[in-house]
Design an enzyme around this catalytic site. Structure first.
Site, PDB file in Angstrom:
ATOM      1  CG  MET A  18      -5.830 -11.695   0.049  1.00  0.00           C
ATOM      2  SD  MET A  18      -4.490 -13.124  -0.427  1.00  0.00           S
ATOM      3  CE  MET A  18      -3.497 -11.685  -1.631  1.00  0.00           C
ATOM      4  CG  HIS A 135      -6.075  -6.529   3.728  1.00  0.00           C
ATOM      5  ND1 HIS A 135      -5.327  -6.365   2.407  1.00  0.00           N
ATOM      6  CD2 HIS A 135      -6.654  -7.283   3.813  1.00  0.00           C
ATOM      7  CE1 HIS A 135      -6.372  -7.063   1.964  1.00  0.00           C
ATOM      8  NE2 HIS A 135      -6.725  -7.967   3.149  1.00  0.00           N
ATOM      9  CG  HIS A 136      -0.154  -7.509   0.895  1.00  0.00           C
ATOM     10  ND1 HIS A 136       0.664  -6.508  -0.276  1.00  0.00           N
ATOM     11  CD2 HIS A 136       1.633  -8.877   0.960  1.00  0.00           C
ATOM     12  CE1 HIS A 136       1.991  -6.849   0.401  1.00  0.00           C
ATOM     13  NE2 HIS A 136       2.160  -7.545   0.208  1.00  0.00           N
ATOM     14  CB  ALA A 137      -5.565  -3.647   0.188  1.00  0.00           C
TER      15      ALA A 137
END
Length: 181
Positions: A18, A135-137
């Site tokens: 992700m 990271h997309h988070a």
């Protein structure tokens, strides 16, 4: 951690990473020597103060009842997060894309802040590349574009701070526990 951040951690698997990546290709400044990219890398590593966004790492614990939470890493290992690579000759885009494919295929270590930067020298035509993996988070697309705007100069002689370095200027008041720059 906001649910919007956690939703990018929960489904992540080795076969379904992700993180997002960006590849930028730059021309060396006029008159730059063969060691220009290596000198840029060394100068970047001297910027040891790391803004909160790039110190965030996810954690789950009994304290959070198993829910994802952001914590700030007080000992960011810049040599882990920022790397220098050189392409094999002749340094074509083909070799660059093969390197970036290998780098992008490796998951980001969740025991550390969720980002990597790779300076790549040796691209034919007097060029070098920067591959960033976040990271997309940690960051969404719109925030990533704003961040990119902070680290690109309009003139080749204007020095810009590295991506992770705090930005000069006024800062807003933060609430306790606020982990955003």
């Amino acid at each position: 951690m906001p649910l919007s951040d956690a939703m990018f951690l929960v489904p992540e698997r080795r076969e379904q990473p992700m993180h997002v990546g960006a590849l930028q290709i730059f021309e060396l400044p006029e008159g730059a020597g063969a060691d220009w990219v290596a000198a840029l890398y060394a100068r970047w590593l001297e910027a040891t103060e790391v803004r909160a966004l790039f110190r965030r790492r996810p954690e789950r614990s009994l304290r959070t009842l198993g829910a994802w939470n952001w914590t700030l890493d007080d000992d960011v290992d810049l040599e882990h997060h920022v790397r220098l690579s050189a392409l094999p000759r002749p340094g074509r885009v083909r070799e660059l894309l093969a390197l970036v494919s290998r780098l992008h295929g490796t998951p980001i270590d969740r025991q550390r802040p969720l980002w990597e930067l790779h300076l790549v020298e040796g691209l034919e035509g007097g060029r070098f590349a920067l591959y960033s993996k976040l990271h997309h988070a940690l960051l969404d697309g719109a925030a990533g574009m704003r961040l990119l705007g902070e680290v690109l100069a309009t003139e080749p002689t204007v020095p810009v701070p590295p991506l992770w370095a705090p930005r000069p200027g006024p800062t807003r008041e933060r609430a306790p526990g606020d982990l955003v720059d």
